[in-house]
Scaffold this motif. Structure first.
Motif, PDB file in Angstrom:
ATOM      1  N   THR A  31      49.554  32.859  38.202  1.00 50.58           N
ATOM      2  CA  THR A  31      48.584  33.446  39.121  1.00 50.58           C
ATOM      3  C   THR A  31      48.634  32.679  40.426  1.00 50.58           C
ATOM      4  OG1 THR A  31      46.718  32.068  38.395  1.00 50.58           O
ATOM      5  CG2 THR A  31      47.018  34.167  37.265  1.00 50.58           C
ATOM      6  N   VAL A  54      41.325  43.637  37.998  1.00 46.97           N
ATOM      7  CA  VAL A  54      41.159  42.752  39.150  1.00 46.97           C
ATOM      8  C   VAL A  54      42.369  41.828  39.268  1.00 46.97           C
ATOM      9  CG1 VAL A  54      38.627  42.718  38.977  1.00 46.97           C
ATOM     10  CG2 VAL A  54      39.953  40.912  37.881  1.00 46.97           C
ATOM     11  N   ALA A  56      43.167  38.109  39.567  1.00 52.76           N
ATOM     12  CA  ALA A  56      42.464  36.851  39.317  1.00 52.76           C
ATOM     13  C   ALA A  56      43.427  35.691  39.507  1.00 52.76           C
ATOM     14  CB  ALA A  56      41.888  36.840  37.901  1.00 52.76           C
ATOM     15  N   PHE A  65      37.793  35.492  40.222  1.00 52.60           N
ATOM     16  CA  PHE A  65      38.096  36.868  40.598  1.00 52.60           C
ATOM     17  C   PHE A  65      37.063  37.313  41.625  1.00 52.60           C
ATOM     18  CE2 PHE A  65      35.435  37.085  36.825  1.00 52.60           C
ATOM     19  CZ  PHE A  65      34.480  38.043  37.156  1.00 52.60           C
TER      20      PHE A  65
END
Length: 172
Positions: A31, A54, A56, A65
């Protein structure tokens, strides 16, 4: 790094319990650079569930998020912080359970915005929220509130070697 207070092996086929570090490290490395969709599930005031995809990010051992103030998830979280977040990571499917609370301190907002920018999402801090030229339609229009998930429990099911399924409990 926050470690689970207990781990339960959920595997029924003889695999060893999975270490929390496996899921945590993949979230930290993937991420926001990989195109992962996290699904945040909240509870409406009438008790019905709501789920939304979403983007995140895992930053400093926590999942963050966003959601616009008018978005259903933001309105639900304002009334009831309990939620789940689900994602299919490289080699492990994960469900995170806990409470998501709005973050307004400028240092955290700036740190998380920088991580989003590193992943190609042009987040900037304006006041106590984020803004950008674009976001997912489910976030609603800017500004976007930032939420931090405080983990109670996580459940992981490995889809790649080493296989297994585990539950991690966290006490804060």
């Amino acid at each position: 790094m926050k470690e689970p207070t207990s781990t339960t092996n959920l595997d029924r086929y003889g695999s060893a319990q999975l270490p929390w570090s496996r899921a945590r490290d993949i979230m930290a490395s993937d991420t926001p650079k990989e195109m992962l969709t996290f699904f945040v599930s909240t509870v409406r005031p009438d008790g019905r569930p709501h789920s939304a995809g979403v983007g995140a990010v895992w930053v400093d051992d926590a999942l963050y998020f966003t959601g616009g103030p008018g978005a259903r998830r933001s309105r639900n979280l304002a009334a009831n912080a309990a939620c789940t977040v689900s994602v299919s990571l490289r080699g492990i499917d994960l469900v995170l359970e806990g409470e998501a609370r709005r973050v307004t301190d400028s240092a955290t907002l700036e740190r998380v915005a920088a991580v989003y920018r590193d992943g190609g999402r042009p987040a900037t801090v304006r006041g106590d929220a984020f803004t950008a030229p674009f976001s997912a339609p489910s976030a609603g229009p800017p500004p976007w509130h930032l939420y931090r998930l405080t983990l109670d429990t996580a459940i992981g099911v490995a889809s790649a070697e080493p296989h297994g399924a585990s539950r991690w409990d966290f006490a804060y």
